[in-house]
Design an enzyme around this catalytic site. Structure first.
Site, PDB file in Angstrom:
ATOM      1  N   CYS A 129       0.845  -1.467   0.097  1.00  0.00           N
ATOM      2  CA  CYS A 129      -0.189  -0.128   0.011  1.00  0.00           C
ATOM      3  C   CYS A 129       0.757   1.337   0.009  1.00  0.00           C
ATOM      4  O   CYS A 129       0.368   2.154  -0.669  1.00  0.00           O
ATOM      5  CB  CYS A 129      -0.847   0.189   1.138  1.00  0.00           C
ATOM      6  SG  CYS A 129       0.160  -0.199   2.929  1.00  0.00           S
ATOM      7  N   GLY A 130       1.877   1.361   0.787  1.00  0.00           N
ATOM      8  CA  GLY A 130       2.928   2.298   0.862  1.00  0.00           C
ATOM      9  C   GLY A 130       3.391   2.673  -0.681  1.00  0.00           C
ATOM     10  O   GLY A 130       3.712   4.003  -1.122  1.00  0.00           O
TER      11      GLY A 130
END
Length: 321
Positions: A129-130
């Site tokens: 996600c990052g």
């Protein structure tokens, strides 16, 4: 914040606990459309060939390509969802949809000013996600081309920032952004409140993105689980509730009275920011890697979620990976 990048920080490598920090921020770019090829139908040798049907109309310049899905070939469910979803909505249209859908969340005694930059979408696969949030921010910042997500993953692994694509450290995220995107970043310590709040809002209304670690609830909104549901989002805009809209430089929306937009190319005076403890007056326009829709999050809700990222999820710590 003198730069193309900034993020509120979260924990820095499992399974230790950490002192919560706040954002690192990155600058604006256009998405590139997805090319589609249609196979031609077989023709019969027994009957005359009918004239071909007319070609479909060419898409207009304002249409937006569907979101990219990293690892799409591995996920049939994502493929089917993508085919049904249609084009990615523009930020302004998505905000107007949210304002109509959740009228009770927005105070009727205020006028609203929307500052937003259009972000591309990329659906994550696995714990990335990052890096997906950084990829979206990079597409906004870069003036030509884009950095493939695979490249971000590769550099992060080579530098020892990640094992599987997860990013535990906002400081590492800032270093990765500077190396791969060539932007400047700033790591904000102490969270999104206090003196950092006005700096973050000024950064967003200028058109730069903000990367935010937070705990993700079932509907992707911020919650407080001590870091057990830690996730990354990218914010590229803000919705401000004000007593009066400064003049000139703003125009009222034709569909939603009381909603104003800065006029491109015309100087406008920044509005006075709502007080930090003023409820329901400041919302971040955000995206994260599990949906191609924008979300509007109450600023204080995001601030509080970011501040309590202290623990590593026990389930993740014992999953053998």
């Amino acid at each position: 914040m003198a730069s193309p990048c900034s993020f509120p920080s979260k924990p820095t490598t499992p399974p230790r606990t950490h002192t919560p920090q706040a954002p690192v921020i990155p600058p604006p770019l256009p998405p590139n459309p997805l090319d589609l090829a249609l196979p031609s139908p077989p023709c019969s040798l027994q009957a005359p060939i009918p004239p071909p049907p007319p070609l479909p109309p060419q898409p207009s310049a304002v249409e937006v390509a569907p979101p990219r899905v990293y690892g799409l070939e591995k996920s049939r469910l994502l493929q089917e969802a993508l085919e049904k979803a249609g084009p990615v909505p523009k930020g302004r249209e998505d905000v107007k949809r949210l304002l109509k859908l959740h009228k009770d969340r927005f105070r009727s005694d205020l006028q609203w000013i929307l500052f937003c930059a259009d972000l591309p979408s990329l659906i994550q696969e696995g714990p990335q996600c990052g890096l997906v949030a950084l990829w979206m921010a990079g597409r906004l910042l870069l003036t030509s081309g884009s950095i493939p997500l695979e490249r971000l993953v590769q550099v992060a692994m080579e530098r020892g920032y990640t094992a599987q694509g997860e990013m535990f450290s906002a400081a590492d995220m800032g270093r990765l952004a500077q190396e791969t995107l060539g932007c400047q970043t700033e790591l904000l310590g102490g969270g999104l409140g206090g003196p950092n709040r006005d700096r973050v809002l000024q950064h967003l209304i200028t058109g730069y993105p903000l990367l935010i670690p937070y705990d993700e609830d079932f509907n992707h909104e911020p919650c407080q689980r001590k870091g057990h549901k830690a996730h990354w989002a990218v914010s590229a805009g803000v919705l401000l509730g004000v007593q009066s809209v400064p003049s000139p430089g703003y125009v009222e929306d034709t569909e939603l009275p009381g909603l104003f937009h800065p006029v491109p190319g015309i100087p406008h005076r920044p509005p006075s920011f709502p007080e930090e403890n003023s409820p329901g007056a400041t919302f971040l326009l955000s995206k994260q890697g599990k949906s191609w829709h924008y979300q509007l999050w109450d600023y204080n809700q995001v601030r509080d979620s970011n501040l309590q990222l202290t623990d590593f999820s026990p389930l993740r710590a014992t999953d053998g990976r």
